[in-house]
Design an enzyme around this catalytic site. Sequence first.
Site, mmCIF file in Angstrom:
data_model
loop_
_atom_site.group_PDB
_atom_site.id
_atom_site.type_symbol
_atom_site.label_atom_id
_atom_site.label_comp_id
_atom_site.label_asym_id
_atom_site.label_seq_id
_atom_site.Cartn_x
_atom_site.Cartn_y
_atom_site.Cartn_z
ATOM 1 N NE ARG A 188 -0.867 -4.624 7.592
ATOM 2 C CZ ARG A 188 0.045 -5.580 7.760
ATOM 3 N NH1 ARG A 188 -0.144 -6.741 7.176
ATOM 4 N NH2 ARG A 188 1.110 -5.387 8.468
ATOM 5 C CG ASP A 222 -1.385 0.080 7.940
ATOM 6 O OD1 ASP A 222 -2.292 0.892 7.704
ATOM 7 O OD2 ASP A 222 -1.188 -0.944 7.263
ATOM 8 C CG ASP A 256 4.238 -7.565 7.818
ATOM 9 O OD1 ASP A 256 4.908 -7.664 8.860
ATOM 10 O OD2 ASP A 256 3.727 -8.538 7.223
ATOM 11 N NE ARG A 300 -2.100 -4.470 -0.814
ATOM 12 C CZ ARG A 300 -1.610 -3.835 0.256
ATOM 13 N NH1 ARG A 300 -0.511 -4.257 0.835
ATOM 14 N NH2 ARG A 300 -2.225 -2.770 0.737
ATOM 15 C CB THR A 351 2.938 1.109 5.962
ATOM 16 O OG1 THR A 351 1.570 0.881 6.355
ATOM 17 C CG2 THR A 351 3.804 0.877 7.193
ATOM 18 C CG ASP A 373 1.714 -2.221 10.385
ATOM 19 O OD1 ASP A 373 2.533 -1.591 9.697
ATOM 20 O OD2 ASP A 373 0.942 -3.067 9.887
ATOM 21 N N GLY A 420 0.845 -1.205 0.000
ATOM 22 C CA GLY A 420 0.000 0.000 0.000
ATOM 23 C C GLY A 420 0.876 1.249 0.000
#
Length: 322
Positions: A174, A130, A106, A75, A128, A132, A14
Amino acid sequence: MIIVKKIGVLTSGGDSPGMNAAVRAVVRKAIYHNIEVYGVYGGYSGLMSGNIKKLDLGSVGDIIHRGGTVLHSARSEEFKTREGQQKGIEQMNKHGIEGLVVIGGDGSYRGAKALTEQGFPCVGVPGTIDNDIPGTQYTIGFDTALNTVIDAIDKIRDTATSHERTFIIEVMGRDAGDIALCAGLAGGAETILIPEAGYSMDEIAERLKKGHERGKKHSIIVVAEGVCSGVEFAKQIKETTNFDTRVSVLGHMQRGGSPTAFDRVLASRLGAHAVELLLEGKGGRAVGIQNNKLVDHDIIEILDREHTLDLDLYKLSKELSI
Ligand code: F6P
């Protein structure tokens, strides 16, 4: 001592605001050290098909302020296989590329790890929205996404107040609740639901009812997509309280827009640091930032670690939204 002469750079997964600033930093830092840089277009899919072009200083001019990624992103299922990874390595060998900077989240790190394990040095740069990725306090794009969400919450709050309504705002992230938590706190949300903490429907219903009783008829509930969909949560509220709500799913707008100053600076620092590592012959690393200092970790070790969210911040958000 500089031991590589040609490197590649790609963006994968993403997209996130600030990826362009990171690409620019990689290209310019390499050229500054007289290293050739190749852009891989379309993430790992482009790597396998050889969509690779040499970049110069001008290729990354006028992009620092743009959202998205000029290298495009994708992706790829095929790249998860050893055959796919070998195809990518062959393409890089064909171009004489000796190291690769992978900007992404990730899944992109998993690709970088696989290439490194097969002898091709890669460095991961966390890109990202996110936030994360373990081993870094911030990922590129998180701050911009956060500001986009806060802007949306502020606007929704206006209409929620006028119409005395409860709004449920579903945000991305996510499996992580960072966007929901920080945006909810900064946007003054009455309730924040994150995957890292459970929630009690009875408690939420009680708070909504008490609010109504004391005349507070509007309310903002921020739900991280990792908990459930906004629509699903609206159903639960209806069943428990009989209150009608409105749902706003912010969706992909959270991934777009011009990066904030914070993200541009972060991306510039992390992109340049990744090049420094490759030039020293250090592959298999993931760069990050901790307490405003650049750090790097073993990419394999990073992928084994869990992302942690600041639960003190969650506690604070509850205390401030009584
Ligand atoms: O990882 C970034 C992210 O935007 C997540 O927040 C979200 O779950 C996912 O990507 C959406 O992916 P896609 O654009 O492939 O639907």
